[in-house]
Design an enzyme around this catalytic site. Structure first.
Site, PDB file in Angstrom:
ATOM      1  N   CYS A 258      17.550 -45.546 -45.758  1.00  0.00           N
ATOM      2  CA  CYS A 258      17.619 -44.301 -44.989  1.00  0.00           C
ATOM      3  C   CYS A 258      18.080 -44.557 -43.545  1.00  0.00           C
ATOM      4  O   CYS A 258      19.239 -44.870 -43.328  1.00  0.00           O
ATOM      5  CB  CYS A 258      16.273 -43.589 -45.046  1.00  0.00           C
ATOM      6  SG  CYS A 258      16.403 -41.808 -44.745  1.00  0.00           S
ATOM      7  N   HIS A 344      15.570 -42.923 -51.083  1.00  0.00           N
ATOM      8  CA  HIS A 344      14.284 -43.634 -51.122  1.00  0.00           C
ATOM      9  C   HIS A 344      13.971 -44.183 -52.518  1.00  0.00           C
ATOM     10  O   HIS A 344      13.427 -43.472 -53.358  1.00  0.00           O
ATOM     11  CB  HIS A 344      13.159 -42.700 -50.668  1.00  0.00           C
ATOM     12  CG  HIS A 344      13.173 -42.421 -49.206  1.00  0.00           C
ATOM     13  ND1 HIS A 344      12.498 -43.194 -48.289  1.00  0.00           N
ATOM     14  CD2 HIS A 344      13.817 -41.475 -48.484  1.00  0.00           C
ATOM     15  CE1 HIS A 344      12.708 -42.727 -47.069  1.00  0.00           C
ATOM     16  NE2 HIS A 344      13.509 -41.682 -47.166  1.00  0.00           N
ATOM     17  N   GLU A 346      11.696 -46.173 -53.304  1.00  0.00           N
ATOM     18  CA  GLU A 346      10.245 -46.230 -53.521  1.00  0.00           C
ATOM     19  C   GLU A 346       9.733 -44.896 -54.046  1.00  0.00           C
ATOM     20  O   GLU A 346       8.628 -44.817 -54.577  1.00  0.00           O
ATOM     21  CB  GLU A 346       9.530 -46.617 -52.229  1.00  0.00           C
ATOM     22  CG  GLU A 346       9.288 -45.509 -51.236  1.00  0.00           C
ATOM     23  CD  GLU A 346      10.536 -45.066 -50.494  1.00  0.00           C
ATOM     24  OE1 GLU A 346      10.480 -44.033 -49.803  1.00  0.00           O
ATOM     25  OE2 GLU A 346      11.578 -45.755 -50.603  1.00  0.00           O
TER      26      GLU A 346
END
Length: 375
Positions: A258, A344, A346
């Protein structure tokens, strides 16, 4: 419902547009920020505690917010980071068995102002057409002119450095001390689930403040480096950009997510720009150009890197693109163990299609460590 009497509230946009609603919990106050929206159906607690949202008034497009409460184990940082919440229906009661608190209590702990009963469909439609802009939410509904005056003083997100507001003040460690590999992470707004994903891959992490130098990060003798997500405009982050340049020159593996992706691009001479709306949600389609496979991803960013400049850079390969608007979603350096993505992996909240990127980072670390042993 606990609160039968709801105090009136207002949302005032920078262009003068007004939406009315009610103050959640009867809380009084005023909060300023850039208004944006997130399309996720779930994961509001993780979204509200994501440091990338610092300074933003969050519009929840899902019609019901708070219905499953909160759980202290589902945070991305220790406090709520959004400047305020705007929603349609706010649930004061919750029904999830493993919730330990209501969303109202959770927001009150961070003194976060929230307003409900807003026509969020009309609001989101307006933002989509007119772009993300500064705004204010307030219970001071009888002083619109004063709110306009104060709102006009709020700086634009363009050019605004916010990483220093959310970064750790001192270095700290995360993970198992006896892990095989060590990673130095630059915190410009890091999410807890990123640390979890790196740590569970046999890595011990030392997290450094946003303005840490390369010398400070390499003194720990890490096997790889990581640059995190975060809020605000990447271009003012001169210290982080210089640190990224030095990391790249060290020939050690580097992974960015990001804002970290944007910092790596800037370190390679690729500029960034503020998007009309940005990408915020947990269902954004990405094409992996290396595998030809699509991925559904979690995203949260209002800036992107320049595609033309990226394509013209002989040292950079575009690895992922956003299928909605063809913006650059991932890059790698051709002659370095350096890569980054604009989304993202994750995915907290969100799908897990892109979690393999952490495995790729670990493989780069392993290969680099093996080469070091051979030498």
């Amino acid at each position: 419902m606990k609160y039968q009497s709801k105090k009136r509230a207002v949302l005032l946009l920078a262009d003068g547009t007004i939406f009315y609603g009610k103050a959640v919990g009867g809380k009084e106050g005023t909060s300023f920020g850039e208004v944006c929206f997130n399309t996720g159906m779930t994961g509001y607690q993780e979204i509200f505690t994501d440091p990338s949202y610092f300074g933003q008034l969050m519009v929840a497009t899902n019609a019901h917010i708070g219905n499953y409460g909160t759980n202290e184990g589902e945070v991305e940082s220790q406090t709520v980071k959004i400047a305020g919440l705007i929603c349609k229906n706010f649930s004061y009661e919750y029904s999830r068995p493993d919730a330990d608190s209501s969303l109202l209590d959770f927001l009150n702990k961070s003194n976060t102002l929230a307003i409900s009963d807003v026509d969020t469909r009309a609001l989101v439609s307006y933002i989509r057409d007119n772009g993300a802009m500064n705004a204010v939410i307030s219970t001071d509904v009888d002083n619109i002119e004063n709110l306009k005056t104060e709102l006009a003083k709020l700086p634009s997100m363009k050019g605004l450095e916010l990483a220093s507001k959310v970064s750790t003040k001192e270095p700290y460690y995360y993970g198992e001390e006896n892990a095989t590999y060590k990673v130095s992470a630059l915190d410009i707004g890091i999410k807890l689930n990123i640390l979890r994903n790196i740590a569970k891959r046999d890595c011990y992490i030392k997290v450094f403040p946003y303005n840490a130098t390369f010398d400070e990060m390499q003194e720990w003798n890490p096997d790889g480096y990581f640059i995190s997500n975060g809020p605000g405009d990447p271009e003012p982050l001169n210290a982080s950009i210089n640190t990224a340049k030095d990391i790249i020159s060290s020939d050690k593996p580097l992974f960015g997510i990001c804002l970290g992706h944007q910092v790596i691009a800037l370190a390679n001479g690729v500029s960034t720009y503020k998007m009309h709306n940005g990408h915020r949600g947990i269902n954004h389609p990405i094409m992996n150009l290396k595998t030809g496979k699509g991925e559904i991803t979690s995203q949260n960013h209002g800036f992107a890197i320049n595609r033309e400049e990226t394509e013209a850079n002989p040292d950079i390969e575009i690895t992922h693109v956003h299928l909605n608007d063809n913006t650059v979603a991932g890059i790698r350096l051709k002659n370095k163990d350096v890569f980054s993505v604009q989304y993202h992996p994750e995915a907290s909240p969100g799908p897990h299609d892109s979690e393999y990127l952490f495995d790729e980072f670990l493989n780069l670390i392993k290969n680099s460590a093996n080469q070091k042993v051979k030498v």
